[in-house]
Design an enzyme around this catalytic site. Structure first.
Site, short mmCIF file in Angstrom:
data_model
loop_
_atom_site.label_atom_id
_atom_site.label_comp_id
_atom_site.label_asym_id
_atom_site.label_seq_id
_atom_site.Cartn_x
_atom_site.Cartn_y
_atom_site.Cartn_z
N LYS A 171 0.85 -1.21 0.00
CA LYS A 171 0.00 0.00 0.00
C LYS A 171 0.88 1.26 0.00
O LYS A 171 0.56 2.25 -0.64
CB LYS A 171 -0.94 -0.02 1.21
CG LYS A 171 -1.73 1.24 1.43
CD LYS A 171 -2.77 1.54 0.35
CE LYS A 171 -3.36 2.93 0.56
NZ LYS A 171 -4.45 3.25 -0.32
N LYS A 181 -0.58 11.35 6.50
CA LYS A 181 -0.36 10.19 7.38
C LYS A 181 0.33 9.08 6.59
O LYS A 181 1.31 8.49 7.04
CB LYS A 181 -1.74 9.75 7.91
CG LYS A 181 -1.78 8.52 8.77
CD LYS A 181 -2.18 7.26 8.03
CE LYS A 181 -3.55 7.29 7.38
NZ LYS A 181 -3.90 6.05 6.69
P1 NAP Z 1 -12.44 8.93 7.31
O1 NAP Z 1 -13.58 9.27 6.41
O2 NAP Z 1 -11.73 10.02 8.03
O3 NAP Z 1 -12.99 7.86 8.39
C1 NAP Z 1 -12.20 7.41 9.45
C2 NAP Z 1 -12.99 6.40 10.26
O4 NAP Z 1 -12.16 5.95 11.35
C3 NAP Z 1 -14.25 6.98 10.91
O5 NAP Z 1 -15.23 5.97 10.98
C4 NAP Z 1 -13.73 7.35 12.31
O6 NAP Z 1 -14.75 7.43 13.28
C5 NAP Z 1 -12.83 6.17 12.57
N1 NAP Z 1 -11.82 6.42 13.61
C6 NAP Z 1 -10.74 7.24 13.53
N2 NAP Z 1 -10.03 7.20 14.67
C7 NAP Z 1 -10.68 6.35 15.50
C8 NAP Z 1 -10.43 5.90 16.82
N3 NAP Z 1 -9.36 6.31 17.52
N4 NAP Z 1 -11.30 5.03 17.36
C9 NAP Z 1 -12.38 4.60 16.67
N5 NAP Z 1 -12.66 4.99 15.41
C10 NAP Z 1 -11.82 5.86 14.82
O7 NAP Z 1 -11.30 8.12 6.56
P2 NAP Z 1 -11.40 7.19 5.25
O8 NAP Z 1 -11.09 8.01 4.05
O9 NAP Z 1 -12.63 6.37 5.31
O10 NAP Z 1 -10.10 6.27 5.50
C11 NAP Z 1 -10.11 5.13 6.34
C12 NAP Z 1 -8.82 4.34 6.10
O11 NAP Z 1 -8.79 3.90 4.73
C13 NAP Z 1 -7.54 5.16 6.33
O12 NAP Z 1 -6.53 4.35 6.89
C14 NAP Z 1 -7.19 5.60 4.93
O13 NAP Z 1 -5.80 5.87 4.79
C15 NAP Z 1 -7.61 4.39 4.11
N6 NAP Z 1 -7.89 4.66 2.69
C16 NAP Z 1 -8.66 5.73 2.31
C17 NAP Z 1 -8.90 5.96 0.96
C18 NAP Z 1 -9.73 7.12 0.46
O14 NAP Z 1 -9.68 7.41 -0.75
N7 NAP Z 1 -10.50 7.81 1.30
C19 NAP Z 1 -8.38 5.09 -0.01
C20 NAP Z 1 -7.64 4.00 0.41
C21 NAP Z 1 -7.39 3.80 1.75
P3 NAP Z 1 -15.64 8.78 13.43
O15 NAP Z 1 -16.76 8.63 12.46
O16 NAP Z 1 -16.07 8.77 14.85
O17 NAP Z 1 -14.73 9.95 13.12
#
Ligand code: NAP
Length: 296
Positions: free
Chosen positions: A172, A240
């Site tokens: 990744k 990050k």
């Molecule tokens: P996001 O929209 O910011 O969502 C983050 C999620 O994690 C939310 O459900 C949040 O809860 C939860 N969370 C964060 N810290 C936490 C904690 N300490 N305890 C419990 N829950 C926690 O992020 P995302 O874009 O979905 O990304 C999620 C992961 O996928 C990341 O590792 C990111 O790098 C990866 N990713 C993202 C993409 C993309 O295009 N977006 C693509 C590939 C991979 P709350 O709702 O309470 O904030």
């Protein structure tokens, strides 16, 4: 027997991924730190757990998709975490992007309780998560992947076993080096198109079909022309990942000068309070240097 799935983390990615698991007919329990974000899935038929431990107790396979390394540690190893409720013989699949080294530590803690783990980070953006077309890079034991395959196939199209525990996360990071290189190249190209006085839409259309074509250009190029900075992937999360890349590259002595440059350019945007913008807002850093904007 149909496996019972638990899904933790209903953010931009997780909400689409969990919806696809439910649509495929798996019994699904969800948990999210901000409880309101479970409402849409509950309305669609998912059960809602009070804690990650309760979710694990009700699931054969637990999937996590939260933000960063400490967040995965919190939901799995923390008080009321998955480890507290998971039954021996169950499987944890972490689909967040986190540190490969810490992934190995978490897998060891789970293994001591008879729980298997796969690291299965994804690529393909919010669009891929919603459509079930993600690319999934998997580290861990072959038998665990065979067990996980039916549920992974509801979320992704290309599922590649890339090695042992942690290898999925390493691949990744490779993905992210290439993504940000693409993003910078797109931004520079559009700046030149603007300065050269050509029609931006036509320029984008012309180059998207040739050797310069990319996911980034097709999905985020039009967003730039519309000056639509809504995130598929935020600058904060991109940073990050770049921090993880720079650490991993340092550990093995590999120069990654392009990635280091993009990290610094994003830093200028974070300093301006733009960390919540989509990662394609990288072009704003070039606009500030050049003194003009790209306008579609
Ligand atoms: P996001 O929209 O910011 O969502 C983050 C999620 O994690 C939310 O459900 C949040 O809860 C939860 N969370 C964060 N810290 C936490 C904690 N300490 N305890 C419990 N829950 C926690 O992020 P995302 O874009 O979905 O990304 C999620 C992961 O996928 C990341 O590792 C990111 O790098 C990866 N990713 C993202 C993409 C993309 O295009 N977006 C693509 C590939 C991979 P709350 O709702 O309470 O904030």
């Amino acid at each position: 027997m149909t496996e019972r799935i638990g899904f933790i983390g209903l953010g931009i990615m997780g909400r689409g991924m969990a919806a696809n698991i439910l649509k495929a007919g798996f019994p699904l329990t969800v948990w999210n730190r901000t409880p309101e974000r479970t409402e849409a899935l509950a309305a669609a038929g998912a059960a809602v757990a009070a804690t990650p431990a309760a979710l694990a107790a009700a699931s054969d396979i637990v999937i996590t998709c939260v933000s960063d390394t400490p967040d995965v540690q919190a939901v799995i190893l923390g008080e009321d975490g998955v480890l507290r409720g998971a039954q021996s013989g169950s499987l944890v699949i972490d689909m967040s992007t986190i540190s490969p080294a810490v992934t190995q530590e978490i897998a060891a803690a789970l293994s001591a309780r008879g729980v298997a783990m796969l690291d299965a980070p994804v690529s393909g953006g919010s669009e891929g998560a919603a459509r079930g077309t993600l690319s999934i890079m998997v580290g861990g034991a072959v038998e665990a992947l065979e067990r996980a395959m039916p549920v992974l196939q509801t979320m992704g199209q290309r599922i590649t076993h890339v090695g042992s525990t942690g290898a999925g996360q390493t691949v990744k990071l490779v993905n992210q080096v290439i993504v940000v290189g693409n993003c910078l190249a797109m931004a520079e190209g559009l700046m030149l198109a603007q300065a050269g006085g050509v029609d931006l839409e036509k320029a984008l259309e012309a180059v998207s079909g040739g050797a310069a074509g990319s996911w980034m250009l097709s999905n985020r190029g039009p967003q730039i022309l519309a000056r639509d900075w809504r995130p598929g992937f935020t600058i904060d999360l991109q940073q990050k990942d770049l921090r993880l890349v720079l650490e991993a590259a340092d550990a093995v002595g590999t120069p990654v000068p392009g990635t280091a440059l993009v990290f610094q350019l994003y830093r200028t945007l974070e300093a301006r309070g733009l960390g919540g913008d989509g990662n394609h807002a990288l072009i704003k850093a070039l606009e500030a240097l050049a003194g003009f904007e790209v306008a579609g």
